[in-house]
Write a protein that holds these residues in place. Structure first.
Motif, mmCIF file in Angstrom:
data_model
loop_
_atom_site.group_PDB
_atom_site.id
_atom_site.type_symbol
_atom_site.label_atom_id
_atom_site.label_comp_id
_atom_site.label_asym_id
_atom_site.label_seq_id
_atom_site.Cartn_x
_atom_site.Cartn_y
_atom_site.Cartn_z
ATOM 1 N N VAL A 1 0.844 -1.188 0.000
ATOM 2 C CA VAL A 1 0.000 0.000 0.000
ATOM 3 C C VAL A 1 0.879 1.238 0.000
ATOM 4 O O VAL A 1 1.851 1.313 0.765
ATOM 5 N N GLN A 2 0.532 2.180 -0.848
ATOM 6 C CA GLN A 2 1.142 3.504 -0.829
ATOM 7 C C GLN A 2 0.017 4.524 -0.702
ATOM 8 O O GLN A 2 -0.970 4.450 -1.439
ATOM 9 N N ALA A 3 0.157 5.448 0.231
ATOM 10 C CA ALA A 3 -0.912 6.408 0.491
ATOM 11 C C ALA A 3 -0.343 7.801 0.674
ATOM 12 O O ALA A 3 0.728 7.985 1.258
ATOM 13 N N SER A 4 -1.077 8.769 0.157
ATOM 14 C CA SER A 4 -0.748 10.180 0.370
ATOM 15 C C SER A 4 -1.986 10.855 0.939
ATOM 16 O O SER A 4 -3.087 10.712 0.392
ATOM 17 N N THR A 5 -1.828 11.549 2.061
ATOM 18 C CA THR A 5 -2.980 12.122 2.743
ATOM 19 C C THR A 5 -3.069 13.629 2.553
ATOM 20 O O THR A 5 -2.066 14.323 2.371
ATOM 21 N N LEU A 6 -4.306 14.129 2.615
ATOM 22 C CA LEU A 6 -4.603 15.557 2.632
ATOM 23 C C LEU A 6 -5.435 15.782 3.893
ATOM 24 O O LEU A 6 -6.649 15.604 3.888
ATOM 25 N N GLN A 7 -4.769 16.159 4.986
ATOM 26 C CA GLN A 7 -5.385 16.105 6.301
ATOM 27 C C GLN A 7 -5.831 17.476 6.816
ATOM 28 O O GLN A 7 -5.114 18.469 6.697
ATOM 29 N N ALA A 8 -7.018 17.483 7.426
ATOM 30 C CA ALA A 8 -7.619 18.712 7.923
ATOM 31 C C ALA A 8 -6.877 19.254 9.141
ATOM 32 O O ALA A 8 -6.243 18.510 9.891
ATOM 33 N N VAL A 9 -7.012 20.555 9.360
ATOM 34 C CA VAL A 9 -6.283 21.206 10.450
ATOM 35 C C VAL A 9 -6.801 20.790 11.821
ATOM 36 O O VAL A 9 -6.066 20.833 12.802
ATOM 37 N N SER A 10 -8.061 20.352 11.919
ATOM 38 C CA SER A 10 -8.586 19.943 13.232
ATOM 39 C C SER A 10 -7.856 18.736 13.782
ATOM 40 O O SER A 10 -7.888 18.487 14.984
ATOM 41 N N GLY A 11 -7.171 17.995 12.909
ATOM 42 C CA GLY A 11 -6.395 16.862 13.383
ATOM 43 C C GLY A 11 -5.240 17.251 14.275
ATOM 44 O O GLY A 11 -4.712 16.423 15.019
ATOM 45 N N ALA A 12 -4.836 18.509 14.214
ATOM 46 C CA ALA A 12 -3.740 19.002 15.049
ATOM 47 C C ALA A 12 -4.235 19.688 16.312
ATOM 48 O O ALA A 12 -3.432 20.203 17.092
ATOM 49 N N GLY A 13 -5.562 19.700 16.533
ATOM 50 C CA GLY A 13 -6.109 20.411 17.682
ATOM 51 C C GLY A 13 -6.329 21.874 17.360
ATOM 52 O O GLY A 13 -5.862 22.399 16.339
ATOM 53 N N TYR A 14 -7.051 22.555 18.266
ATOM 54 C CA TYR A 14 -7.460 23.931 17.971
ATOM 55 C C TYR A 14 -6.279 24.856 17.725
ATOM 56 O O TYR A 14 -6.308 25.716 16.847
ATOM 57 N N SER A 15 -5.212 24.709 18.494
ATOM 58 C CA SER A 15 -4.064 25.603 18.347
ATOM 59 C C SER A 15 -2.877 24.921 17.692
ATOM 60 O O SER A 15 -1.757 25.411 17.752
ATOM 61 N N GLY A 16 -3.108 23.788 17.036
ATOM 62 C CA GLY A 16 -2.000 23.004 16.492
ATOM 63 C C GLY A 16 -1.336 23.591 15.272
ATOM 64 O O GLY A 16 -0.138 23.418 15.058
ATOM 65 N N VAL A 17 -2.110 24.271 14.410
ATOM 66 C CA VAL A 17 -1.566 24.889 13.205
ATOM 67 C C VAL A 17 -2.073 26.322 13.156
ATOM 68 O O VAL A 17 -3.279 26.561 13.183
ATOM 69 N N THR A 18 -1.184 27.289 13.078
ATOM 70 C CA THR A 18 -1.607 28.684 13.055
ATOM 71 C C THR A 18 -2.149 29.055 11.680
ATOM 72 O O THR A 18 -1.819 28.435 10.665
ATOM 73 N N SER A 19 -2.977 30.092 11.647
ATOM 74 C CA SER A 19 -3.548 30.535 10.378
ATOM 75 C C SER A 19 -2.477 30.999 9.405
ATOM 76 O O SER A 19 -2.586 30.778 8.196
ATOM 77 N N MET A 20 -1.412 31.606 9.905
ATOM 78 C CA MET A 20 -0.339 32.071 9.036
ATOM 79 C C MET A 20 0.422 30.901 8.400
ATOM 80 O O MET A 20 1.031 31.046 7.349
ATOM 81 N N GLU A 21 0.382 29.750 9.033
ATOM 82 C CA GLU A 21 1.043 28.572 8.464
ATOM 83 C C GLU A 21 0.222 27.924 7.353
ATOM 84 O O GLU A 21 0.778 27.441 6.362
ATOM 85 N N ILE A 22 -1.096 27.887 7.518
ATOM 86 C CA ILE A 22 -1.898 27.013 6.680
ATOM 87 C C ILE A 22 -2.710 27.730 5.614
ATOM 88 O O ILE A 22 -3.013 27.140 4.567
ATOM 89 N N ILE A 23 -3.107 28.996 5.822
ATOM 90 C CA ILE A 23 -3.879 29.693 4.795
ATOM 91 C C ILE A 23 -3.009 29.918 3.566
ATOM 92 O O ILE A 23 -1.873 30.348 3.663
#
Length: 346
Positions: free
Chosen positions: A170-192
């Motif tokens: 199996v080979q997999a590539s994911t496109l994962q939502a920011v909620s997976g990192a918790g509310y403060s896990g990814v800042t808006s400046m990082e991900i937008i």
């Protein structure tokens, strides 16, 4: 029979999902909420910064938050759901099991421990029998059961359906939502306006947990599935719903229609929170599905959704999606708790 349950880490993002999913549950009654020492003693409505799109259930609004410690949990609690940070859980969960509690945990610690069931009820319910091994080896009356990582649980049901064709790699590539990192896990400046092609520890979890979930338990020890699994994990600016591109090498050469049929007919579990159909599969007429915004809430967020099934030189490729904080986290632990109750472990 109604069981009294507690939620460890009740103020966090996954803890809030637990409360939402347990509100009005036919078999479980929330009897205890715990959080960090700084929140202990406060009513839940003040301790939790509620982030979900539904109101805090009335049954817990005024409940006093307790410290996460065996001495603070009532003796008549039958089952604990854990959404603790893994470092905290690694210290506290064994103490709770030694005190006699059964813990259904979403925390990542001990998922690959040889005597800890890592369970998806529709996939490997028989692995719960590892509890007997665990109790013998650790000398406690409680039990520790884990559900897999949110990206793993999105993919593994589809792989279980493909195993009849001889799953080899199996080979997999994911496109994962920011909620997976918790509310403060990814800042808006990082991900937008951005995508982050690395999520610490996520690839290893997918690669190892998948093989344990699909492995065989002979009553004494568990052997991992022989398939090789490689993953690349990416964070994208969606709120909820992990979308994954999967390439599966198979011993057989099934037509896409046979693959879709195997996924669609793969049985669900007969539990209160189980979806009627475990995997929904889009046909060739909708190659652009599944999509996070459109499909993450299928089956009340508990269904896995697949599409884009095509043949490759070595097997098949397809896309799959699940709601990462419902099916992939709190909902997964809830299903394990329901299975524990159904099988008489609590």
């Amino acid at each position: 029979m109604t069981h009294r349950v507690g939620i460890l880490g009740a103020t966090g993002a996954v803890g809030q999902r637990f409360i939402q999913l347990l509100d009005g549950h036919p078999r479980f009654e929330i009897a205890c909420l715990t959080a960090s020492e700084s929140s202990a003693g406060e009513p839940y409505r003040e301790a939790a910064k509620w982030r979900l799109d539904s109101a805090i259930p009335e049954a817990v609004r005024d409940s006093t938050v307790r410290e996460t410690d065996p001495s603070a949990i009532p003796d008549d609690v039958d089952l604990l759901f854990s959404s603790l940070p893994s470092g905290v859980a690694a210290e506290i969960e064994p103490d709770l099991c030694e005190a006699g509690y059964v813990v259904s945990s979403n925390s990542s610690n001990d998922r690959m421990a040889e005597d800890v069931p890592l369970t998806i009820p529709e996939i490997n319910p028989g692995h719960l029998d590892l509890i007997e091994v665990q109790r013998d080896e650790r000398g406690w009356d409680g039990a520790l059961v884990k559900n897999p990582n949110c990206s793993t649980i999105t993919m593994v049901p589809t792989l279980a359906a493909l195993d009849e064709f001889g799953l080899e790699r199996v080979q997999a590539s994911t496109l994962q939502a920011v909620s997976g990192a918790g509310y403060s896990g990814v800042t808006s400046m990082e991900i937008i306006d951005n995508a982050i092609p690395h999520i610490g520890g996520e690839e290893e979890k997918m690669e190892t947990e998948s093989r344990k979930l699909l492995g065989e338990f002979d009553g004494a020890e568990l052997s991992l599935h022989s398939a090789e699994v490689d993953a690349s994990c990416n964070r994208i600016p969606t709120i909820d719903g992990h979308l994954e591109n999967v390439f599966a090498e198979l011993a057989d050469d099934p037509e896409p229609a046979a693959v879709r049929e195997a996924m669609e007919s793969f049985p669900s579990a007969d539990l209160p929170s189980s979806p009627d159909q475990l995997i929904h599969v889009f046909g060739d007429d909708q190659p652009e599905r599944p999509q996070p915004r459109m499909d993450r809430m299928r089956g009340d967020g508990m269904q896995v959704v697949a599409g884009g099934v095509q043949s490759t030189a070595a097997g098949v490729k397809y896309n799959c999606l699940a709601h990462n904080t419902i099916r992939g986290a709190a909902g997964a632990s809830l299903l394990n708790g329901e299975l524990l109750a159904e099988e008489g472990w609590i």
